[in-house]
Design an enzyme around this catalytic site. Structure first.
Site, short mmCIF file in Angstrom:
data_model
loop_
_atom_site.label_atom_id
_atom_site.label_comp_id
_atom_site.label_asym_id
_atom_site.label_seq_id
_atom_site.Cartn_x
_atom_site.Cartn_y
_atom_site.Cartn_z
N SER A 1 5.04 1.18 -5.01
CA SER A 1 6.17 0.91 -5.89
C SER A 1 5.82 -0.28 -6.77
O SER A 1 5.00 -1.13 -6.39
CB SER A 1 7.41 0.59 -5.05
OG SER A 1 8.45 0.08 -5.85
N TYR B 1 11.34 -4.71 1.84
CA TYR B 1 10.70 -3.66 1.04
C TYR B 1 9.53 -4.23 0.26
O TYR B 1 8.45 -3.63 0.22
CB TYR B 1 11.74 -3.04 0.10
CG TYR B 1 11.26 -1.81 -0.63
CD1 TYR B 1 11.06 -0.62 0.05
CD2 TYR B 1 11.03 -1.83 -2.00
CE1 TYR B 1 10.64 0.52 -0.61
CE2 TYR B 1 10.61 -0.69 -2.68
CZ TYR B 1 10.42 0.48 -1.98
OH TYR B 1 9.99 1.61 -2.64
#
Length: 263
Positions: free
Chosen positions: A132, A145
């Site tokens: 990501s 995350y």
């Protein structure tokens, strides 16, 4: 490598991005195996693209080992599975921390280790780690995350160097904000002000391109987000101020609140 005729293992196949990946990989002629932990959803995903299916929970370490043993003939690993892991660190239990770390980081690392051994022995193969843009730029309320995606990026870039000359390539594909699938589509949260999105199909295109060209890093995001993430890596303090203006935190909070309401 070409996907056509290759044995491809795709994790996280039951999500929206996973469905787009499965469809694209099948269209490229891959002999596809998909994996997930929910039997009904996995069967539906496999039937939709004519893939084989292996049930496995990537947070269970013995399941990861069994998956690698079952799919030892994998030519291309596409490690796509991930948990959102959004929210303040103090809101997480120890069990939730472990699960996020296991699914987002430990599982792709272990799968890469176990499958790369066979790939190296055959002298061909490719590992695609779907990360990501959050692996390049930290944001408020995504500390866990960010940790997994920063870790995945470092792992991918180093493993690529370790396997150079073996016939096995390693690529990192990093999507930005994805519409029609993933966290924003699942929760209905709005993307940060002024930030454009990409489609699951564009992410799938990035994966195929990475394998075909043996690319190191593919950032599937609009130009402005790629530039901002590069700046954030060098000037994190400056990035904090930019993110505040774009209300990135507000978007993340919408995701967190939506996830809590579903529990």
């Amino acid at each position: 490598m070409e996907m056509s005729g290759s044995n491809v293992l795709l994790t996280g196949a039951t999500g929206g991005i996973g469905a787009a990946l499965a469809a694209r990989l099948t269209a490229q002629g891959a002999r596809l195996t998909v994996t997930g932990r929910q039997e009904a959803a996995l069967k539906s995903a496999a039937d939709a693209c004519g893939a084989a299916a292996v049930i496995a929970d990537l947070a269970v370490r013995s399941d990861v080992v069994r998956l690698a043993e079952t799919c030892a003939d994998t030519d291309v690993l596409v490690a796509n599975a991930a948990l959102p892991a959004s929210g303040d660190l103090l809101d997480y239990t120890e069990e939730q921390l472990d699960r996020a770390l296991d699914v987002n980081l430990r599982a792709p690392v272990l799968l890469s280790r176990l499958l790369a051994e066979h790939m190296v022995a055959r002298g061909r193969g490719h590992i695609v780690l779907v990360g990501s843009i959050s692996g390049k730029a930290a944001t408020k309320s995504t500390s866990l995350y960010n940790a997994t995606k920063f870790g995945l990026r470092g792992f991918a870039l180093a493993l690529r160097q370790e396997l150079r000359g073996t016939g096995v390539g390693v690529s990192l594909v990093q999507p930005g904000f994805v519409r029609d699938a993933g966290m924003f589509a699942a929760t209905g949260a709005a993307t940060p002000n002024g930030i454009r999105t990409v489609t699951p199909g564009q992410v799938a295109d990035g994966v195929v391109r990475a394998v075909r060209r043996d690319l190191c890093e593919v950032n599937v995001a609009p130009l402005e987000l790629r530039l901002l993430s590069a700046i954030a890596g060098q000037f994190p303090g400056f990035a904090e101020r930019i993110q505040a203006r774009a209300d990135v935190d507000g978007s993340v909070r919408q995701i967190v609140d939506a996830q809590r309401s579903r529990r």
